[in-house]
Design a protein around this motif. Structure first.
Motif, short mmCIF file in Angstrom:
data_model
loop_
_atom_site.label_atom_id
_atom_site.label_comp_id
_atom_site.label_asym_id
_atom_site.label_seq_id
_atom_site.Cartn_x
_atom_site.Cartn_y
_atom_site.Cartn_z
N HIS A 169 0.84 -1.28 -0.20
CA HIS A 169 0.14 -0.07 0.11
C HIS A 169 0.62 1.07 -0.44
N HIS A 170 0.86 1.68 -1.21
CA HIS A 170 1.09 3.63 -0.70
C HIS A 170 2.70 3.46 -1.49
N MET A 171 3.54 1.86 -1.95
CA MET A 171 4.82 2.15 -1.88
C MET A 171 5.64 1.32 -3.00
N ALA A 172 6.21 1.65 -3.88
CA ALA A 172 6.98 0.88 -5.30
C ALA A 172 7.79 0.56 -5.30
N VAL A 173 9.01 -0.43 -5.06
CA VAL A 173 10.51 0.25 -5.43
C VAL A 173 10.89 -1.06 -6.36
N SER A 174 11.65 -0.59 -6.83
CA SER A 174 12.36 -1.34 -8.10
C SER A 174 13.58 -1.65 -8.13
N LEU A 175 14.05 -2.41 -7.90
CA LEU A 175 15.74 -2.16 -7.80
C LEU A 175 16.23 -3.09 -9.38
N SER A 176 16.80 -2.92 -10.42
CA SER A 176 17.34 -3.48 -11.21
C SER A 176 19.01 -3.21 -11.97
N MET A 177 19.52 -3.87 -11.82
CA MET A 177 21.17 -3.73 -12.17
C MET A 177 21.06 -4.93 -13.13
N ALA A 178 22.69 -4.92 -14.15
CA ALA A 178 23.29 -5.29 -15.13
C ALA A 178 24.44 -4.31 -14.89
N ASP A 179 25.88 -5.07 -14.87
CA ASP A 179 27.15 -5.03 -15.39
C ASP A 179 27.33 -3.87 -14.07
N GLY A 180 27.11 -3.83 -12.62
CA GLY A 180 27.53 -3.01 -11.85
C GLY A 180 26.88 -1.75 -11.89
N LYS A 181 25.97 -1.82 -12.50
CA LYS A 181 24.98 -0.14 -12.72
C LYS A 181 23.35 -0.39 -12.62
N LYS A 201 12.81 8.39 -17.43
CA LYS A 201 12.85 8.38 -18.40
C LYS A 201 12.95 7.37 -19.27
N SER A 202 14.48 6.40 -19.67
CA SER A 202 14.62 5.79 -19.83
C SER A 202 15.51 4.84 -18.86
N GLY A 203 15.12 4.50 -17.92
CA GLY A 203 15.58 4.45 -16.54
C GLY A 203 14.78 3.18 -15.79
N ASP A 204 13.27 3.36 -16.21
CA ASP A 204 12.19 2.53 -15.46
C ASP A 204 12.44 0.73 -16.09
N PHE A 205 12.90 0.42 -14.99
CA PHE A 205 12.74 -1.00 -14.32
C PHE A 205 14.34 -1.28 -14.86
N GLY A 206 15.01 -0.40 -15.56
CA GLY A 206 16.67 -0.92 -15.27
C GLY A 206 16.82 -0.94 -16.85
N GLU A 207 15.79 -0.29 -18.08
CA GLU A 207 15.66 0.04 -19.56
C GLU A 207 16.72 -0.08 -19.97
N ASP A 208 17.95 1.08 -19.69
CA ASP A 208 18.68 1.37 -20.14
C ASP A 208 20.09 1.11 -20.40
N ILE A 209 19.65 -0.07 -18.70
CA ILE A 209 20.88 -0.37 -18.27
C ILE A 209 21.03 -1.85 -18.73
N LEU A 210 19.89 -2.77 -19.53
CA LEU A 210 19.30 -3.14 -19.69
C LEU A 210 19.34 -4.05 -21.35
N LYS A 211 19.26 -2.54 -21.66
CA LYS A 211 19.73 -2.58 -22.98
C LYS A 211 21.50 -2.30 -23.24
N ALA A 212 22.00 -1.78 -22.71
CA ALA A 212 23.32 -1.40 -23.08
C ALA A 212 23.87 -3.03 -22.94
N HIS A 213 22.83 -3.92 -21.72
CA HIS A 213 24.04 -5.26 -21.04
C HIS A 213 23.64 -6.36 -22.10
N TYR A 214 22.34 -6.10 -22.86
CA TYR A 214 22.26 -7.15 -24.19
C TYR A 214 22.85 -6.82 -25.14
N LEU A 215 23.00 -5.92 -25.39
CA LEU A 215 24.09 -5.13 -27.18
C LEU A 215 25.78 -5.81 -26.54
N GLY A 216 26.09 -5.85 -25.94
CA GLY A 216 27.00 -6.15 -25.26
C GLY A 216 27.19 -7.60 -24.86
#
Length: 355
Positions: free
Chosen positions: A161-173, A337-352
């Motif tokens: 109730h009234h809380m949503a914490v979302s940690l996403s990590m890849a490649d140390g970011k 804007k590009s980081g919700d649920f680690g979107e930008d981090i995961l994109k970089a990870h999967y490309l590499g």
């Protein structure tokens, strides 16, 4: 000049090291937390990283929307203690106290409704319906997505109730957005807890800024529409708002711009130092002047009001309406804007990496 360049290089390397260290600390403290769990706990808390439920969130009580994972209130005391170590590694003292205060506010909210029933302001049937919503300090759920690692993707969510914490990590970011905090009531008005305000500065700094504007600036900043019943980017709404509304920071004076920065930092500084520094440096790099601030509703407390702060890379949205239109129920969210649920981090990870 030589010494200045050396100092700047030192600061850059130190900042990079701090960010790396904080990611490693997050991995390490999460692994320690997992070691306190028994086999049944681990089975309940562990979910595949590619499960689409990882990117679902809601602020509604668990009586309306069940959550995946392990119920916080069913953890052993040893696990609870270690999970708080996870929270204090992810968040600053400010952010950590907001999280634990939101949890405690659920118990206070039950006391408020019990007291309202005793005073005859709500019916027995009304109280029974409220109890079915099942909010209380222990009714928050922890879910682990994948395995804590400095290379491979993984995540950790906490919701209730009234809380949503979302940690996403890849490649140390790592990313901690979307980060949703809410407060009902925004200000406790009865019982021995009267006067308590969990999300006080999200409200206070908003009023300071809108009322620091000139009349012409207020007209520019204020949108002529009804205060939304919730944040627009709620789980049932659009993920993001691309259009810019209100007044641009470039059109504010130094003092007004300073208040805008105060308000932004109230959200960003919920993160531990490394995460907050990274987020704010990114904001400064794209330019404070390129941020827009828009307002809807009353310029005075205890009345419905709303604001949105929209920049090139991030967005903050705040709504305070209340069930009786008394401006006493806050919903607030910070998103990259590009980081919700680690979107930008995961994109970089999967490309590499080959998967």
């Amino acid at each position: 000049m030589k010494y200045l360049l050396t100092f700047i290089t030192f600061l850059t390397l130190t900042s990079s090291t701090l960010l790396s260290q904080s990611a490693q600390e997050i991995v390490d403290v999460t692994k320690i937390f997992l070691k306190t769990l028994n086999a049944e706990d681990l089975q309940q808390i562990s979910l595949p990283f590619d499960d689409p439920d990882r990117e679902k969130w809601t602020n509604l009580p668990v009586g309306l929307v069940p959550r995946p994972g392990k119920r916080y209130g069913d953890l052993s005391e040893e696990s609870m203690i270690q999970f708080h170590r996870v929270l204090t590694t992810l968040f600053s003292s400010q952010g950590y106290l907001k999280i634990t205060s939101i949890m405690q506010l659920d118990d206070i909210l039950n006391i408020v409704y019990d007291t309202s029933f005793e005073r005859g302001t709500i019916s027995k049937e009304g109280l029974a319906q409220i109890k079915k919503l099942d909010w209380e300090y222990g009714n928050y759920f922890v879910s682990l997505w994948g395995t804590p690692d400095m290379k491979e993707p993984w995540g950790l969510n906490m919701g209730g109730h009234h809380m949503a914490v979302s940690l996403s990590m890849a490649d140390g970011k790592y990313s901690l957005t979307p980060l949703f905090f809410g407060s009902d009531p925004a200000e406790v008005r009865i019982t021995k807890y009267a006067g308590l305000r969990v999300l006080s500065k999200e409200e206070d700094y908003g009023f300071l800024l809108i009322n620091a504007l000139t009349e012409q600036q207020k007209k520019t900043a204020t949108l002529s529409q009804k205060v939304p019943g919730d944040i627009i980017t709620s789980p049932n709404g659009p993920k993001r708002i691309d259009d810019y509304y209100g007044i641009k920071a470039a059109d504010m004076n130094k003092e007004q711009k300073g208040l805008l920065e105060w308000l932004i930092k109230e959200y960003v500084d919920n993160l531990e130092h490394g995460g907050a520094t990274r987020a704010y440096d990114k904001l400064v790099e794209t330019g404070i002047d390129n941020i827009y601030f828009a307002w809807i509703g009353s310029y005075e407390a205890r009345n419905p009001h709303y604001y949105i702060i929209n920049g090139p890379d991030f967005m903050i949205e705040y709504d305070n309406v209340g069930f009786d239109n008394d401006g006493n129920h806050i919903h607030a969210i910070w998103r990259e804007k590009s980081g919700d649920f680690g979107e930008d981090i995961l994109k970089a990870h999967y490309l590499g990496h080959k998967h």
